[in-house]
Each structure stands twice: as C-alpha cells, then as structure tokens.
Design an enzyme around this catalytic site. Structure first.
Site, short mmCIF file in Angstrom:
data_model
loop_
_atom_site.label_atom_id
_atom_site.label_comp_id
_atom_site.label_asym_id
_atom_site.label_seq_id
_atom_site.Cartn_x
_atom_site.Cartn_y
_atom_site.Cartn_z
N CYS A 68 0.82 -1.21 0.00
CA CYS A 68 0.00 0.00 0.00
C CYS A 68 0.85 1.25 0.00
O CYS A 68 0.34 2.35 0.05
CB CYS A 68 -0.98 0.00 1.17
SG CYS A 68 -0.18 -0.11 2.76
N CYS A 137 -2.92 -0.83 9.07
CA CYS A 137 -2.12 0.34 9.46
C CYS A 137 -1.75 0.25 10.94
O CYS A 137 -0.63 0.58 11.34
CB CYS A 137 -2.88 1.64 9.21
SG CYS A 137 -3.24 1.92 7.48
#
Lengths: 165, 541
Positions: A68, A137
C-alpha cells in the site's frame, strides 16, 4: 503524506476546529468519513521528528508495507532504567497510518521497553475507530514499536559484548 | 434415464433458441433472450458459431487492432451541448452512442445489484441503509461475470461433471466435448490458426512462466539477451529475472517515456542486438492505460534482433477489451487471463504457433502430457496436451469458453468502440478535477478505459478508503508494477478501470465522490506539505 518536523504550532483549538469541520462534513447526507480521533492525529500528529539513530540509547524501527506504499519510522530513546524517555516518528502513508503511528508514540512514552511489547494493534485500531480496511495500518504501528525495541535491545547486547571483550 | 431426459430437454431448449435467434436483431441478442437462454440451461446446446454468424458481422480487421493516431472524441457532434457558462458542464448532457445496448448488457451481471460498505458499526435497518450501491471500477483487477458464464459453471457441475479425455463413458465424452469446444472458442476468439495453438493455463502469470521456464530456459545461454520494459506487470518481469539468473542471459529494460507515458520505441531500437532472443511486453499497460504499438515493435524486432528471437505479448488488458488477432499481430507467444474477461478465476491461456510449442520441453510432468511412460524415460504428447499435465481445470475452461462466446456475441469491435467512449469520458472528467494528477499519456492520446491517478495532498489509500465508504470500488497501491511507479516518481497510485458493464453514471458518481473526498482532505489543517526533507527517509522499501 509525509508528516515532517517543519515549523507548526499546535493550536489548542485545532482539536475542536477539526471536530467542527467533521461535524460540518457529516451534515452532507450519509457522508461517511474518518472518525474524529483519526482526523485529530492526522491534523496534529504527536512527536513527529527524528532521533539520532547512531546514539546508543536510541532504537529505530523502520517498517513498510510496500503493497500500500506505507512506510513508518518509529524511534525511541531509552533511559538507563529501561523506560522510554521520548519517542519520535515519521510516516509516509495514509491518514490511518499517520494516526496509528502518532498514537503509538504517545502510548509508549514513560513505559518500559518490555511493557510496550504488550501494545496490540487492536488497541490502537479501537482507539482510533479505524475502518476495517485500515486495520493493517495499526498492525504496522505495532510492528514499528517492536522493531524499535528490538533495535535498541540489539544495541545493548552489542554494547555488553564489547564491554566483556 | 437421467442422461436421456437431459438430452431431450436440451433438444427442446435448442428449438426455443433457434426460434429466439431467428427473431434477433442484427445488433445482438436482447438481454431478455440472454436470460431465457440461461434459464433454460441449454448453455451448450446452441452452437456458438451459429450465433456468431448472426451477430459478429465483421471478421477481424487489422485496422481495429491498433488505435489510430487520430482520436475522434466519440459523441461529439450531436451529443455534446456546450452550455452557457464556460463549458464546465459539458458532461451533463453527454451521452454515449451505444449506451442503450450496454445498459442491457449491464442487466446480465447479477453482482451489480448488491450493496456494499456496512462495517458493522450500526445495527439492523440502520446498517442496511448505510450500505451503498456498488460502483465497480476495478475491472483491471478482475471482471464481473454474466449470468451466462456462472450458469455454464453450475450447469457443468450439475449435469456434466466428469473427467475429460480417454473416458470410457458417455458423461466423460460429453465433458470432453464441452472442454474442447471451449478451446475452439478461444482459438476463434484470437484467430489462431489451429486449436492446438491454445494451451489452457491457470492464467497469464502461469502462461508467462511457462514460456520463461520451458522455452527460454532450454534455449537461452550466456550472452543472450532478454528485453522487457519498465512498465511491465511483475508477472512479466520476475520470470525473466529468474531465467536470466539460471541461464546467464542478460536482462535489459526499455525505459518508460515518463513525459508521454508511452513506449519508448527509439530506446528499444538502441537496445536490440543480434543477441536478443526474447522481447516481452504488455499490449496495454494496466497502470497507465497506454496501448503499445505492437505492429511497430514487431517490425523493429524482426529487423534487428536475432532471427530466432521470440516476441512475447502480455495481452491481459487487451484481449478482454478489443479484437486481438494473433495472425495479424505477428507475435510468437500471447498470454491472457480468463478472470479479466468475464471468465472464472484460475484459468487463462497461452497462444503460440504449433511448431514452437512442439519444439519446447514440458513445463510440468504427469498424466495427459505423455505418450509412453516407462520406468527409465517417457515420451511426450504434442501440444497442447504436452503443457496440460494432470486433470485440467475443466469447469473453469468451460466457463472461459462461455465467457469468450458471450463476448464474441456482443462483438469485440462493438465492445472496443464503447470502451473508447468510456476511456475518453473518464479521462477528460478526471483531468478536470482540481488536485488530481493523471498518470499516463495526455488526454488526446487514445488509451484503454483505465486510469491511474495521484493527488498531492491525499494518499491514494485514503482516496480508495473514502471512495469505498460511498460504494465506489477502486484500487490503490502499485498495481503489481513497482518499477513503473518508481519511474513516474510515485510509490503508489489509485486506479479506476472500466469494462462493458460500466456506464456514464458510474463515472459521474466516481468523480463526484472523488471531489467530495478531496474537499474534505483539502479542508484539513496540519503540516502535510510532503516536502520529504529528511533525506534518509525514503518512501520506497
């Protein structure tokens, strides 16, 4: 976005301003958004910056998720008694990544290097109300903490070996 | 007897199909008829070739293969009304030429009526209400499947399921017939000279690995050269890296022309030598949408490379979207994936000349690909069996055959024309959004109906999350093209990619939600100037 250490004043009213904007945004019918906790850390990230990675009491964790495009650098300065004196981070990534690493640096200050290993990504995710697609995350932030602690411990080990030799 | 009754029902259904076809318009079957075709479970009873004669009026014509340099914005004259203001609302009245037909095509994809996005934060009715209509803009990653294809899969398992080849019973013969018919369909789809030129694989990645491992590894030696490009998908980079390591060959890259977003054919010219044995490249870039000039590249390679140089084409993003004619293209290998062209996952194919395939050692060993097996050694079957060891992906192959029939029924020329409109509209609207930088060629260069973009002040991953909150599915990341992203200077991007079931409304909603997202992030404070002042902090890992 790169949360960097260029000059910026943290206004006390920034938090409430962010909340007001968020409230305004959510008056658009059915407009979903990041939770205000994420927005707060995104706008006013805590402890942005760098420590000298060559210092003996500094541990540096550099983790990335190439898929990502997120990269997190989290650094700790550890006291002689093993507690974390200060912590700095720099993150290149989405709002959730910045917020996760910002939260991480807040939480680990004052704790011992072993205590912080108990911080789980789910705690961070829950505090920020991360959307499901952004859970990774918070995982990255957890990895960054471990990497920083691991690096510091490695340094201490090498210091110990040198002293013994 | 179950078999007998299903045969008779097939005959009855065939009869219905004949009546249905005779009343069809010259422009393709109405979706109502598609639905009835599917429901009557006679997916195989109508020989595809007959429908094609009705509908697929033009044979492959070279002119439709490569985009002409001249771009005629579709729907220009009568469709576009200039508004009274500065023309910013040009898009409101805009209508695609073939919109009505493709609206009907859209009805044939059941998944488009689902709702997405509930994250469990609400309960019951509130959760229902918070779900959004799906706006799917990720077809370059995988395409949706029409009922015709999903029915073919179910029908196979419920009525035909049996192992193929050398079966001694009726069911096996039926399965074999369907399986080989699928091969025929694909051969026709790409205008192969013979069915033996089509090898079923698990997808383009396996096809490329097959060429690298079987052809290149056995033929290349130290001093030979392999040329690929900087814009390749990883599946067209990594296998060649492995081959280069194993054989001692040199791997060279044609750089991307970052200015134009196009293939740098001049640099290819300078890289070609008499030692060049493999040139492999994408037909269409899955990130930039650039359509590479295959004919020009082939001509150049044939004139300068070694006479036995093989040209490998990654056709993943071209075969589903435009007519592809291997006899005109002039390449030596072509790889494609089924799931990107309305087919099931786990299936794709490799096309190559029969002689080439028969000259290659096997890729996998096992049943089917052998002729004689003794303890000391075995002899191998000819192509395509040689490269299809083990029980094949029978259902998936039949599903791919159905997908290819479905697409040929609409007509690849027709699909291509519609997608040119989609591409033009998408690019133009996206270029008009403030703060967005579109990667790839300029607006006036013809591209595929996909576009990757970045924004100065919003991370691509935030873009995709916020768009997802409104039901818009895009992709964020490096799209399996890390060297390409490095070349354009952005570690990741967001990508919207379209297919036959997308329409103007999809693009309009995407742009609207994108603008909302950008306004939201634009209104935030915070020191996000992204100046990258820390030299040690490199955003590429």
């Amino acid at each position: 976005m790169l949360a960097s250490a260029t000059s910026r004043t943290v206004a006390k009213s920034a938090a409430s301003a962010a909340r007001a904007r968020l409230a305004a945004a959510s008056t658009i019918p059915q407009r979903r958004s990041y939770h205000e906790n994420i927005v707060e850390h995104y706008e006013n990230p805590r402890n942005v910056g760098s420590l000298n990675k060559n210092d003996n009491d500094v541990g540096t964790g550099l983790v990335g998720a190439p898929a990502c495009g997120d990269v997190m650098k989290l650094q700790i300065r550890v006291n002689d008694d093993g507690t974390i004196a200060e912590s700095k981070f720099k993150t290149f990534g989405c709002g959730s990544a910045i917020a996760s690493s910002s939260v991480a640096t807040e939480w680990i200050k004052g704790k011992s290097v072993d205590e912080v290993l108990a911080i789980k990504n789910t705690d961070i995710a829950q505090h920020l109300k991360l959307p499901p697609v952004k859970l990774h995350c918070s995982m990255l932030a957890e990895d960054a903490i471990r990497a920083a602690v691991g690096d510091w411990k490695e340094k201490q080990k090498k210091k110990g070996e040198k002293a013994a030799a | 007897m179950k078999m007998g009754s299903s045969l008779s029902s097939s005959v009855v259904a065939y009869g219905i199909a004949i009546i249905a076809i005779s009343t069809s318009t010259i422009h393709g079957l109405e979706s109502k008829r598609y639905a009835s075709l599917a429901r009557s479970n006679m997916a195989f009873a109508v020989p595809p070739s007959r429908r094609q004669q009705q509908v697929h009026s033009s044979s492959f014509s070279p002119s439709s293969l490569c985009m002409s340099a001249e771009v005629v914005p579709p729907g220009t004259t009568s469709n576009v009304k200039t508004s009274d203001d500065d023309g910013k609302t040009w898009w409101k009245e805009y209508k695609f030429k073939d919109a009505d037909f493709f609206e009907k095509v859209r009805q044939e994809f059941p998944i488009l009526s689902i709702k997405v996005g509930g994250d469990g934060s609400n309960d019951g009715a509130e959760e229902e209400e918070s779900m959004k209509e799906l706006i799917y803009l990720d077809s370059a990653a995988t395409s949706h499947k029409p009922l015709y294809v999903t029915d073919a899969l179910t029908s196979y398992y419920n009525k035909i399921n049996s192992n193929v080849h050398r079966g001694a019973h009726s069911l096996s013969r039926l399965a074999t017939s369907k399986y080989e018919k699928a091969r025929d369909s694909i051969a026709k789809f790409v205008n192969a000279y013979s069915r033996n030129e089509i090898v079923f694989t698990s997808g383009a990645t396996e096809s490329l690995n097959l060429v690298a491992s079987s052809y290149a590894r056995s033929k290349l030696t130290k001093g030979d050269e392999i040329i690929i490009t900087e814009m390749e998908h990883h599946s067209n980079i990594v296998p060649w890296q492995i081959v280069a390591q194993q054989t001692g060959a040199t791997l060279k890259y044609v750089p991307l022309n970052v200015e134009t977003g196009e293939f740098d054919i001049e640099t290819l010219d300078s890289l070609l030598t008499s030692n060049t044995k493999i040139v492999s490249f994408q037909h269409v870039s899955n990130v930039l949408g650039t359509i590479n000039p295959v004919s020009d590249i082939v001509t150049l390679v044939r004139s300068k490379a070694s006479p036995d140089c093989k040209i490998v084409l990654d056709a993943c993003q071209s075969v589903p979207h435009m007519p592809v004619n291997v006899q005109e293209l002039g390449v030596d290998f072509l790889a494609a994936s089924g799931h990107k062209m309305c087919g099931p996952t786990g299936i794709g194919f490799l096309w190559a000349h029969e002689n080439t395939l028969n000259d290659m050692p096997p890729y996998m060993g096992g049943g089917e690909m052998i002729d004689d097996v003794e303890m000391e050694k075995s002899t191998y079957a000819p192509s395509p069996a040689r490269f299809e060891a083990g029980t094949p992906a029978i259902a998936q192959s039949i599903g791919l055959g159905a997908a290819v029939d479905y697409l040929m029924n609409i007509g690849m020329d027709r699909i291509h024309a519609y997608e040119k409109e989609l591409a033009y509209y998408l690019r133009r609207r996206l270029c008009e959004v403030d703060g967005v930088k579109v990667l790839g060629p300029n607006e006036d260069v013809p591209t595929a109906a996909l576009v990757s973009f970045v924004c100065d002040y919003v991370h691509a991953s935030d873009l995709s999350t916020f768009l997802d909150m409104e039901g818009v599915a895009v992709r964020a990341g490096h799209h399996c093209c890390q060297p390409l992203h490095k070349a354009v200077g952005h570690s990741h991007s967001a990508r919207a990619s379209l297919y036959i079931y997308n329409n103007k409304e999809d693009i309009d909603k995407f742009i609207e939600h994108l603008q909302d997202t950008l306004s939201f992030f634009g209104s935030l404070e915070g020191d996000n100037d992204g100046d990258g002042s820390d030299e040690e902090f490199v955003p590429f890992i």
